[in-house]
Design a protein around this motif. Structure first.
Motif, PDB file in Angstrom:
ATOM      1  N   VAL B  50       4.656  11.152  -0.978  1.00 50.85           N
ATOM      2  CA  VAL B  50       3.600  11.000   0.024  1.00 50.85           C
ATOM      3  C   VAL B  50       3.654   9.566   0.553  1.00 50.85           C
ATOM      4  CG1 VAL B  50       1.126  11.108   0.390  1.00 50.85           C
ATOM      5  CG2 VAL B  50       2.228  12.677  -1.210  1.00 50.85           C
ATOM      6  N   ARG B  51       3.918   9.457   1.837  1.00 46.74           N
ATOM      7  CA  ARG B  51       4.183   8.122   2.380  1.00 46.74           C
ATOM      8  C   ARG B  51       3.170   7.724   3.442  1.00 46.74           C
ATOM      9  NH1 ARG B  51       9.805   6.808   1.395  1.00 46.74           N
ATOM     10  NH2 ARG B  51      10.661   8.529   0.217  1.00 46.74           N
ATOM     11  N   GLU B  52       3.054   6.421   3.589  1.00 43.01           N
ATOM     12  CA  GLU B  52       2.221   5.867   4.653  1.00 43.01           C
ATOM     13  C   GLU B  52       3.093   4.975   5.505  1.00 43.01           C
ATOM     14  OE1 GLU B  52      -0.220   5.613   6.457  1.00 43.01           O
ATOM     15  OE2 GLU B  52      -2.159   5.831   5.472  1.00 43.01           O
ATOM     16  N   TRP B  56       1.987  -0.264   9.826  1.00 44.26           N
ATOM     17  CA  TRP B  56       0.542  -0.164  10.045  1.00 44.26           C
ATOM     18  C   TRP B  56      -0.227  -0.892   8.957  1.00 44.26           C
ATOM     19  CZ3 TRP B  56      -3.070   0.621  13.412  1.00 44.26           C
ATOM     20  CH2 TRP B  56      -4.355   1.032  13.028  1.00 44.26           C
ATOM     21  N   GLN B  60      -2.522  -4.159   9.483  1.00 46.51           N
ATOM     22  CA  GLN B  60      -3.936  -4.196   9.071  1.00 46.51           C
ATOM     23  C   GLN B  60      -4.223  -5.428   8.210  1.00 46.51           C
ATOM     24  OE1 GLN B  60      -6.477  -2.415   9.906  1.00 46.51           O
ATOM     25  NE2 GLN B  60      -5.765  -0.416  10.648  1.00 46.51           N
ATOM     26  N   TYR B 101      -8.868  -7.414   0.722  1.00 48.36           N
ATOM     27  CA  TYR B 101      -8.483  -7.137  -0.664  1.00 48.36           C
ATOM     28  C   TYR B 101      -7.942  -5.708  -0.773  1.00 48.36           C
ATOM     29  CZ  TYR B 101      -8.911  -6.905  -5.780  1.00 48.36           C
ATOM     30  OH  TYR B 101      -8.668  -6.752  -7.122  1.00 48.36           O
ATOM     31  N   SER B 102      -8.738  -4.746  -0.212  1.00 46.44           N
ATOM     32  CA  SER B 102      -8.294  -3.343  -0.325  1.00 46.44           C
ATOM     33  C   SER B 102      -6.960  -3.131   0.407  1.00 46.44           C
ATOM     34  CB  SER B 102      -9.366  -2.416   0.250  1.00 46.44           C
ATOM     35  OG  SER B 102      -9.356  -2.465   1.656  1.00 46.44           O
ATOM     36  N   ARG B 103      -6.732  -3.967   1.422  1.00 46.79           N
ATOM     37  CA  ARG B 103      -5.505  -3.811   2.201  1.00 46.79           C
ATOM     38  C   ARG B 103      -4.291  -4.342   1.457  1.00 46.79           C
ATOM     39  NH1 ARG B 103      -5.097  -0.066   5.896  1.00 46.79           N
ATOM     40  NH2 ARG B 103      -7.228   0.291   6.631  1.00 46.79           N
ATOM     41  N   THR B 105      -3.721  -4.822  -1.675  1.00 44.67           N
ATOM     42  CA  THR B 105      -3.290  -4.100  -2.875  1.00 44.67           C
ATOM     43  C   THR B 105      -2.336  -2.966  -2.508  1.00 44.67           C
ATOM     44  OG1 THR B 105      -5.313  -2.809  -2.707  1.00 44.67           O
ATOM     45  CG2 THR B 105      -5.304  -4.595  -4.301  1.00 44.67           C
ATOM     46  N   LEU B 106      -2.521  -2.448  -1.309  1.00 45.12           N
ATOM     47  CA  LEU B 106      -1.635  -1.353  -0.860  1.00 45.12           C
ATOM     48  C   LEU B 106      -0.201  -1.810  -0.687  1.00 45.12           C
ATOM     49  CD1 LEU B 106      -3.556   0.706   1.844  1.00 45.12           C
ATOM     50  CD2 LEU B 106      -2.720   1.486  -0.370  1.00 45.12           C
ATOM     51  N   ARG B 109       2.460  -1.264  -3.157  1.00 48.68           N
ATOM     52  CA  ARG B 109       2.816   0.111  -3.507  1.00 48.68           C
ATOM     53  C   ARG B 109       4.090   0.561  -2.795  1.00 48.68           C
ATOM     54  NH1 ARG B 109       0.238   3.346  -5.645  1.00 48.68           N
ATOM     55  NH2 ARG B 109       0.761   4.974  -4.155  1.00 48.68           N
ATOM     56  N   SER B 111       4.685   3.626  -1.634  1.00 49.36           N
ATOM     57  CA  SER B 111       4.571   4.880  -0.883  1.00 49.36           C
ATOM     58  C   SER B 111       4.645   4.671   0.628  1.00 49.36           C
ATOM     59  CB  SER B 111       3.255   5.565  -1.247  1.00 49.36           C
ATOM     60  OG  SER B 111       2.201   4.646  -1.121  1.00 49.36           O
ATOM     61  N   PHE B 113       7.491   4.559   4.058  1.00 47.18           N
ATOM     62  CA  PHE B 113       8.859   4.900   4.496  1.00 47.18           C
ATOM     63  C   PHE B 113       9.730   3.653   4.327  1.00 47.18           C
ATOM     64  CE2 PHE B 113       6.457   8.105   6.878  1.00 47.18           C
ATOM     65  CZ  PHE B 113       7.068   9.215   6.346  1.00 47.18           C
TER      66      PHE B 113
END
Lengths: 169, 744
Positions: B50-52, B56, B60, B101-103, B105-106, B109, B111, B113
């Motif tokens: 599952v990718r994001e 983007w 962000q 912060y929430s951004r 941490t992603l 990861r 996940s 492409f």
């Protein structure tokens, strides 16, 4: 502190006025975390429904244990169904405009909440979601029940840090 | 042959080509399938994670770093000037930090492409940015606008954040270009696979084209060999046609030759017979006898060949007639009795007292052949013919002789054509050697069998079996009507002989002369037609093949003119269809060439006028009608004459029987005509009346005959007409009986 008090008083006054005006939706007692506006019939504010966490928790809770691009492995999200939430505020329309804290927004067709068990999660693995954890509210599609939803379109609609919902008539 | 071999080789080459191309096609399809599966696998692998969108996410993060930086700046510039603004800005600043912060941490990861977990510069920066932002958390949480060091702390944070603005911007640019590269690589991979697929498709198309072409070639070859086969068939069909034509030509040749041989033979036999009528003495008589015998033998031979050629055409008439076997036996006894007696042999013919349906002509022919043979090859003792019905539906006849016998070896060749048992026998016994072959063809043609049992010097038994339909016991021979004696002496007749051949005419003329008849001669059909315009003879003997106008045409002309003079065809053609042609043309009978006195006598007697001719007065049907209408007195006189003639010829007993039969026929007439009255069936009435008229006139009952003839011209008849006819006929019968009684 003074500021907070004034805001609270003003809000209470406004909500009280709204409640007196129209409907049965009770006023929130805690901090408002979600405002639903637009084609909403049951309101407690100026043409809108303002909700706190307790009000959301009062609705039937659903759990979705799903894998998402934003967390490692499967995670269990819980919260009310968006459809139940819409019923609570007497909302009916063609789509939901879901807006995040940072003004990120996505449009969810009505079918997305009537056909699927799409929840507005307030908890991750039983813990309340903080803003840093992409809280306080997170639109979670039932990816485990419908693998065909695992694509960019639904990832885009999975809005996190949800603050407002506008119901489009 | 060579062509065929080449064709076979070509065909197998073709087959190999098709097989090879088919293998190529199958391999190609397999390869395409593999490629396709590869593509699917790649897609499935991508879908499995599952990718994001990394760009983007970085965008962000970049945006929120700038936002946080903006709030920090805002707070530090405002300093502590306005408490209220500070608090609002502070809350916004904190939210901004939380979101950042929430951004970030992603970003750690995998996940996406675009993989952000690897060792590249972008990945390194991602990790550092993430660590920096999350590391700010304690300082951010510690901020309190009420704290005097608040602004200073915010300024410090702003300064710390400052360099990361450039980093995040740089990351955004890197991510963008990396994504572009990835897209390009992806596109290239797809292009590669597509290109491979295109090549495979091309190979596949070529393989199918090849198969198509080879199939086409094969089809053409098949078509060509079919053509060849049709050609061969056509050729063999033509050969068969040619063979049939040759066979027909042979038959035609035989028929023609027989006719051509028979014509001079006619002359020879006739002349010999004439000579024998003259008084001959000593050696001349013997020579004449030898001449006649040889001529007879020659005629038999020709008859045999003719018969055989007819059977060769495979045309045995299946016609069957009611036959009295015992009567046939008596006939044969009569025919062979004299010959057997002359040779000092006994002849006993014993056929069952039985009436059967059988082809009587052919049965008689076979019996004549076998009996003739037996008599010919027997020198002492006799010939015994016995017949019996086997299983009720087969007639088995055995002809047993005490002759010279036949060895087993000879028996095998016996029934074959032209195989008289040996040359010496042929010289000794004569004959064409066709008799047994003809008999075999007849018997087998009629669905029977023929065979022989014999030993040399112990006689032979020839046997045959023919299918028959039994009809019941034969009449007793005693009941048979006595055969009609030949009336002698003959009454002189006027005879018109139509014959173009001088010898033949001379012979016939002499014979007729000898028999006491008057002769007129016509050289062809046209002359005969001309003569008959003013002359009415008692009989016309008409040759068939003549110049100017042949016998058939002349007969047709004569009949068309309404003349009913008896015309007898004189023909050398023994074929049935010739005889049918004679009768169809209107002839009354035919006489086989060569003409003999016996044959002439028979035919002339048959058509002898029933009463003396009244001078030269023309006799016509009109005159007959008129005389039928004459007075009863005259009829009586005429009847007297006719009945007297008949009585002389047949004897009074026979005549009485005939009159009885006629009386019976009158009863029959009443029944049969009565049945047609209501239906007014003219055709049936005409047939019955015609038959009755014939019978009446034969007995000289011209009253009845005349009435019947008159009624035929006024069909259909009524009840009154029938009553009149019956009355006349009954009166005629009474008169005839009275007359017969007065005569005896």
């Amino acid at each position: 502190m003074m500021m907070r008090f004034i805001v609270a008083v003003t809000a209470a006054a406004l909500l009280g006025a709204g409640a007196a005006q129209a409907d049965m939706l009770p006023s929130p007692t805690g901090p408002v975390i979600l405002t639903i506006s637009g084609a909403v019939s049951d309101t407690n504010a100026d043409g809108a429904a303002a909700l706190d966490l307790a009000m959301l928790d009062a609705l039937p809770q659903h759990q979705s244990t799903v894998e998402t691009p934003w967390y490692d492995g499967e995670q269990t999200f819980s919260g009310p169904l968006l459809s139940d939430l819409m019923q609570l505020v007497g909302a009916e329309g063609s789509e939901l405009r879901v807006i995040a804290l940072n003004d990120f927004a996505a449009s969810l067709p009505w079918d997305d909440i009537s056909e699927f068990n799409t929840i507005l999660a307030s908890r991750l693995n039983g813990e309340e979601l903080s803003v840093r954890d992409k809280g306080p509210l997170f639109v979670i599609y039932p990816f485990h029940e419908h693998p065909e939803l695992l694509n960019e379109v639904y990832f885009g609609r999975s809005v996190w840090q949800v603050a407002r919902i506008e119901v489009q008539p | 042959m060579k062509q065929a071999r080449r064709q076979i080789a070509g065909r197998s080459r073709n087959k190999f080509g098709v097989a090879a191309l088919a293998s190529v096609a199958i391999l190609t399809v397999g390869a395409a399938w593999l490629l396709f599966m590869q593509l699917l696998d790649a897609d499935a692998e991508m879908d499995a994670i599952v990718r994001e969108n990394a760009v983007w996410a970085i965008f962000q993060a970049d945006r929120h770093i700038h936002e946080l930086h903006h709030y920090l700046e805002l707070v530090s510039i405002a300093g502590g000037d306005a408490q209220h603004d500070d608090r609002t800005n502070h809350a916004a600043m904190m939210t901004s930090y939380d979101i950042l912060y929430s951004r970030v941490t992603l970003l750690e990861r995998g996940s996406f492409f675009l993989d952000l977990t690897g060792e590249g510069a972008l990945q390194q920066q991602s990790r550092e940015l993430s660590a920096f932002v999350t590391g700010l958390a304690p300082q951010m949480d510690a901020l309190d606008p009420a704290d005097p060091g608040y602004v200073a702390a915010v300024e410090a944070l702003e300064a710390a954040l400052d360099p990361w603005l450039g980093v995040s911007n740089d990351m955004l640019l890197q991510a963008n270009s990396a994504t572009n590269e990835m897209r390009l690589a992806d596109r290239l991979t797809r292009l590669d696979i597509q290109e491979n697929l295109a090549w495979l498709a091309l190979v596949l198309i070529l393989a199918f084209l090849g198969i198509f072409v080879l199939m086409l070639l094969q089809l053409r070859k098949i078509a060509r060999s079919n053509q060849l086969m049709a050609l061969l068939q056509e050729r063999s069909r033509r050969k068969a046609l040619r063979a049939q034509a040759a066979s027909r030509a042979k038959s035609a040749f035989l028929a023609t030759m027989s006719h051509e041989i028979r014509t001079p033979l006619n002359g020879i036999i006739g002349s010999a017979e004439l000579l024998s009528l003259a008084e001959m003495k000593g050696p001349q008589e013997r020579q004449l006898s030898a001449l006649r015998d040889s001529a007879d033998l020659l005629r038999d031979l020709i008859d045999g060949i003719l018969d055989f050629s007819r059977l060769d055409a495979g045309s045995i008439e299946q016609h069957k007639a009611e036959t009295d076997l015992a009567a046939m036996g008596r006939l044969l006894s009569g025919a062979f009795g004299e010959q057997a007696a002359a040779a000092g042999l006994s002849l006993k013919i014993d056929l069952p007292l039985q009436r059967v349906q059988v082809n009587d002509t052919r049965l008689r022919q076979v019996l004549i052949n076998l009996i003739g043979n037996a008599l010919k090859f027997t020198h002492e003792g006799g010939v015994r013919v016995t017949g019996r019905l086997v299983d009720g539906y087969f007639l088995r006849v055995e002809v047993e002789d005490d002759g010279i016998g036949i060895s087993a070896e000879e028996q095998k060749r016996l029934f074959k054509e032209f195989s008289q048992i040996d040359g010496s026998h042929r010289r000794r016994y004569g004959g064409s050697g066709l008799g047994l072959a003809i008999s075999r063809r007849i018997v087998e043609g009629l669905g029977g069998q023929i065979g022989v049992e014999s030993e040399p010097d112990k006689g032979s038994t020839f046997w045959f079996e023919l299918p028959i339909e039994p009809l019941g016991a034969a009449r007793d021979p005693a009941e048979d009507l006595p055969t009609r004696p030949i009336p002698q002496p003959a009454l002189a007749m006027d005879v018109l002989v139509v014959e173009d051949n001088d010898i033949n005419y001379t012979v016939i003329h002499a014979m007729l002369d000898y028999l006491g008849h008057r002769v007129t001669h016509a050289r062809d059909g046209q002359e005969a037609v001309d003569i008959l315009a003013y002359l009415t003879p008692d009989i016309v003997l008409m040759d068939m093949q003549m110049p100017n106008m042949d016998g058939l045409e002349a007969t047709r002309v004569i009949r068309a003119r309404g003349q009913d003079v008896p015309v007898v065809g004189v023909t050398a053609n023994a074929f049935d269809h010739d005889r049918r042609a004679c009768l169809a043309a209107g002839m009354n009978d035919f006489l086989a060439k060569p003409v003999t006195t016996e044959g002439l006598t028979r035919v002339l007697d048959k058509f002898r006028p029933t009463r003396p001719r009244p001078g030269t007065v023309e006799q016509s049907s009109v005159a007959a009608e008129a005389s039928a209408q004459a007075s009863v007195r005259e009829e009586d006189e005429i009847e007297n004459e006719q009945l007297k003639d008949l009585a002389e010829a047949l004897g009074p007993e026979m005549l009485e029987q005939l009159i009885d039969r006629f009386a019976l026929e009158i009863d029959g007439l009443e029944t049969s005509l009565g049945a047609t009255l209501a239906a007014r069936d003219a055709a049936a009435q005409d047939s019955v009346l015609h038959s009755f008229k014939g019978a009446a006139l034969t007995l000289g009952m011209e009253g009845s005959g005349g009435v019947a003839q008159r009624l035929r011209s006024a069909l259909p008849i009524g009840q009154d007409d029938l009553a009149g006819l019956l009355a006349t006929a009954k009166r005629d019968v009474i008169q005839a009986r009275e007359m017969l009684a007065s005569m005896s």
